[in-house]
Enzyme design. Structure first.
Site, PDB file in Angstrom:
ATOM      1  CB  CYS A   1     -48.419  97.681  84.832  1.00  0.00           C
ATOM      2  SG  CYS A   1     -49.952  98.484  85.327  1.00  0.00           S
ATOM      3  CG  HIS A   2     -48.981 102.460  83.401  1.00  0.00           C
ATOM      4  ND1 HIS A   2     -49.764 101.875  84.384  1.00  0.00           N
ATOM      5  CD2 HIS A   2     -49.835 103.144  82.602  1.00  0.00           C
ATOM      6  CE1 HIS A   2     -51.033 102.202  84.178  1.00  0.00           C
ATOM      7  NE2 HIS A   2     -51.105 102.966  83.109  1.00  0.00           N
TER       8      HIS A   2
ATOM      9  CD  GLU B   1     -54.263 104.006  81.744  1.00  0.00           C
ATOM     10  OE1 GLU B   1     -54.676 104.294  82.887  1.00  0.00           O
ATOM     11  OE2 GLU B   1     -53.065 103.822  81.483  1.00  0.00           O
TER      12      GLU B   1
END
Length: 240
Positions: A141-142, A175
């Site tokens: 993910c991030h 996003e």
């Protein structure tokens, strides 16, 4: 016999917890992106150590909402006697970790990662040491933002460990779909597509931001989202 018996894995969390979402909720480390990989590594036989830059963590508000928890996640979240909590409460700060003692490093996500991991010099040093000693660097993910900021010690030009590697992560389309790209921009943050391009990596977009999608390139293993946490952790074990 467990395939990784006697091997050690580091599970990295962001230390940031604070405002981010348009609804006023705070971001932190993503609950299932810590829990699911932890479960994969324990089942494989790893000794698992949780770590963050300063030894603290708090969960992303949205990641622990009832509607976001699957049956397994809900069971563990409500059972504070589960060994997940025992180990999590033994989290260390990065400066207390000796990287060469670990064969695998996995970075959980949550938008919090975008706040502290690019500047987390001690975590970056640990990751560099794991990589130098032939270990696997993995993230979901991030979480991959950490890897984009880890210099390859074998590169005289100071290239990153993801230079010329195929990677993925939560992308710009994701996003925008979440409605938070503007939240990143107003904090001077870029999308992970842009961050990895600047790090010299080849970013592979998933067909959809919400599908299970993982990239494996040697000892660099990355995944897109919470749905990819299990497959990314399993791929990291296989890469080792």
């Amino acid at each position: 016999m467990s395939i990784a018996k006697g091997k050690n894995a580091l599970l990295v969390a962001s230390s940031y917890y604070g405002p981010f979402y348009p609804d006023g909720k705070n971001t932190g480390v993503h609950f299932s992106e810590l829990l699911i990989p932890y479960n994969v590594f324990k089942k494989a036989g790893f000794n698992v150590q949780f770590v963050s830059e300063n030894g603290s963590y708090k969960f992303d508000d949205h990641s622990i909402e009832e509607s976001k928890l699957g049956d397994f996640e809900r069971k563990v979240f409500n059972d504070k006697n589960d060994d997940f909590w025992t180990n999590l409460n033994n989290m260390k700060k990065a400066s207390d970790i000796v990287g060469k003692d670990y064969q695998l490093l996995f970075v959980a996500g949550g938008h919090a990662a975008m706040f502290d991991l690019p500047k987390a010099t001690n975590l970056q040093a640990v990751a560099r040491e794991v990589f130098t000693n032939g270990g696997v660097l993995s993230a979901v993910c991030h979480g991959p933002v950490l890897l984009a900021n880890v210099k390859n010690p074998q590169s005289v030009e100071g290239k990153t460990v993801v230079y010329h590697k195929h990677v993925t992560a939560f992308n710009k389309a994701g996003e925008e779909k979440m409605g938070v790209m503007d939240e990143l921009k107003k904090r001077g943050m870029k999308s992970l597509n842009e961050i990895f391009a600047e790090a010299g990596a080849t970013f592979i977009d998933p067909p959809n931001p919400n599908v299970n999608f993982t990239q494996i390139d040697g000892k660099i293993v990355t995944g897109v989202n919470p749905q990819s946490a299990k497959s990314t952790a399993e791929a990291a074990v296989s890469a080792l």
